[in-house]
Design a protein around this motif. Structure first.
Motif, PDB file in Angstrom:
ATOM      1  N   UNK A  51       0.792  -1.224   0.000  1.00  0.00           N
ATOM      2  CA  UNK A  51       0.000   0.000   0.000  1.00  0.00           C
ATOM      3  C   UNK A  51       0.820   1.267   0.000  1.00  0.00           C
ATOM      4  N   UNK A  52       2.133   1.136  -0.149  1.00  0.00           N
ATOM      5  CA  UNK A  52       3.018   2.300  -0.148  1.00  0.00           C
ATOM      6  C   UNK A  52       3.478   2.658  -1.562  1.00  0.00           C
ATOM      7  N   UNK A  53       3.710   3.952  -1.762  1.00  0.00           N
ATOM      8  CA  UNK A  53       4.339   4.473  -2.965  1.00  0.00           C
ATOM      9  C   UNK A  53       5.860   4.532  -2.699  1.00  0.00           C
ATOM     10  N   UNK A  54       6.637   4.720  -3.760  1.00  0.00           N
ATOM     11  CA  UNK A  54       8.081   4.842  -3.572  1.00  0.00           C
ATOM     12  C   UNK A  54       8.697   5.726  -4.645  1.00  0.00           C
ATOM     13  N   UNK A  55       9.619   6.575  -4.212  1.00  0.00           N
ATOM     14  CA  UNK A  55      10.511   7.284  -5.126  1.00  0.00           C
ATOM     15  C   UNK A  55      11.926   6.929  -4.681  1.00  0.00           C
ATOM     16  N   UNK A  72       1.181   9.816  -2.733  1.00  0.00           N
ATOM     17  CA  UNK A  72       2.235  10.201  -3.676  1.00  0.00           C
ATOM     18  C   UNK A  72       2.964  11.468  -3.231  1.00  0.00           C
ATOM     19  N   UNK A  73       4.267  11.505  -3.482  1.00  0.00           N
ATOM     20  CA  UNK A  73       5.078  12.683  -3.211  1.00  0.00           C
ATOM     21  C   UNK A  73       5.042  13.619  -4.414  1.00  0.00           C
ATOM     22  N   UNK A  74       5.028  14.904  -4.130  1.00  0.00           N
ATOM     23  CA  UNK A  74       5.076  15.918  -5.190  1.00  0.00           C
ATOM     24  C   UNK A  74       6.467  16.544  -5.226  1.00  0.00           C
ATOM     25  N   UNK A  75       6.788  17.175  -6.367  1.00  0.00           N
ATOM     26  CA  UNK A  75       8.032  17.959  -6.516  1.00  0.00           C
ATOM     27  C   UNK A  75       9.265  17.161  -6.099  1.00  0.00           C
ATOM     28  N   UNK A  76       9.413  15.984  -6.660  1.00  0.00           N
ATOM     29  CA  UNK A  76      10.538  15.117  -6.304  1.00  0.00           C
ATOM     30  C   UNK A  76      11.842  15.671  -6.886  1.00  0.00           C
ATOM     31  N   UNK A  77      12.865  15.724  -6.039  1.00  0.00           N
ATOM     32  CA  UNK A  77      14.199  16.194  -6.434  1.00  0.00           C
ATOM     33  C   UNK A  77      15.210  15.088  -6.166  1.00  0.00           C
ATOM     34  N   UNK A  78      16.084  14.852  -7.138  1.00  0.00           N
ATOM     35  CA  UNK A  78      17.169  13.895  -6.979  1.00  0.00           C
ATOM     36  C   UNK A  78      18.488  14.647  -6.917  1.00  0.00           C
TER      37      UNK A  78
END
Length: 253
Positions: A51-55, A72-78
């Motif tokens: 049930x989890x999302x992942x980045x 969900x996470x927004x504005x993902x930065x790597x």
């Protein structure tokens, strides 16, 4: 909101531990470090089944970071913007208006080494970037394995190595606090010799010879609402554990 950080020291090896911990603790977000796997090998299907999302931001054999979240996470930065680095050590995203930055800070190897110089340059770049992030997003959590024990009480007296406790490293930690961040763990009374990492050798965990190097720093609006912060030693007692334990922070909504 419940946010946790955990250096798993190989996600492939520790995946059953992570899945069980997610089911038992139900954090809103879990920041992972030292994945030691490329993005194509990330166990996304197994995590999504819980049930989890992942980045994630991974590389083969070394380093690697991820954020698992219920929404969900927004504005993902790597990576740290503007800092040239082949090592995958940073990932950030926004969850419910809270900016979550997950970092696997360099070890540094030994004071005065090339790896130590890289660590200090990395910390300087991180601090400069976070200053801008805080200006844009006042609600921010910096979670991760810092590889810095900020005070003497964060290192067992038997710790003889200078790395992790040196003056330059501790000054860099203070510079992060100087941005307006607060060490969530120290908002509460804690047991003496509270650590988050123990060497695999010499029965260090059984003897509680460790370091507190895994931290959750909170911006002022979140620090004001922080209701708990603790180290969960349970996974460290399992068979084939990570040498780190999860650290958890709870923030009132």
């Amino acid at each position: 909101m419940k946010i946790a950080t955990w250096n798993v020291n190989s996600l492939k090896v520790r995946l059953p531990h992570v899945l069980d911990w997610l089911a038992a603790n139900q954090p809103d977000a879990l920041c992972l470090q030292e994945l030691k796997c490329e993005n194509k090998a990330f166990p996304l299907a197994e995590i999504e089944a819980t049930g989890y999302q992942a980045v994630f931001n991974g590389q083969k054999t070394y380093n690697g970071v991820a954020i698992l979240s219920k929404k969900p996470l927004a504005d993902v930065t790597l990576d740290i913007p503007g800092f040239a680095d082949e090592q995958k050590r940073i990932i950030a995203g926004t969850l419910g208006g809270v900016r979550i930055v997950c970092g696997y800070f360099p070890n540094g190897q030994a004071v005065g080494s090339d790896k130590f110089a890289y660590k200090m340059a990395w910390l300087e770049a991180l601090t400069a970037w976070l200053k801008a992030e805080l200006a844009a997003t006042p609600q921010l959590v910096l979670a991760g394995d810092y590889n810095v024990a900020p005070e003497d009480r964060d290192a067992h007296p038997d710790w003889k190595d200078e790395i992790h406790v040196s003056v330059p490293e501790r000054d860099a930690f203070k510079a992060l606090l100087g941005l307006g961040l607060t060490d969530a763990f120290r908002l509460f009374e804690q047991d003496e010799r509270s650590f988050s990492w123990w060497d695999y050798r010499m029965m260090a965990f059984r003897r509680n010879v460790g370091l507190r190097i895994d931290h959750l720093l909170l911006s002022a609006p979140l620090a004001e609402k922080c209701s708990a912060c603790f180290v969960d030693k349970t996974p460290r007692k399992l068979e084939r554990p990570s040498d780190h334990a999860p650290v958890v922070v709870e923030i009132a909504s």
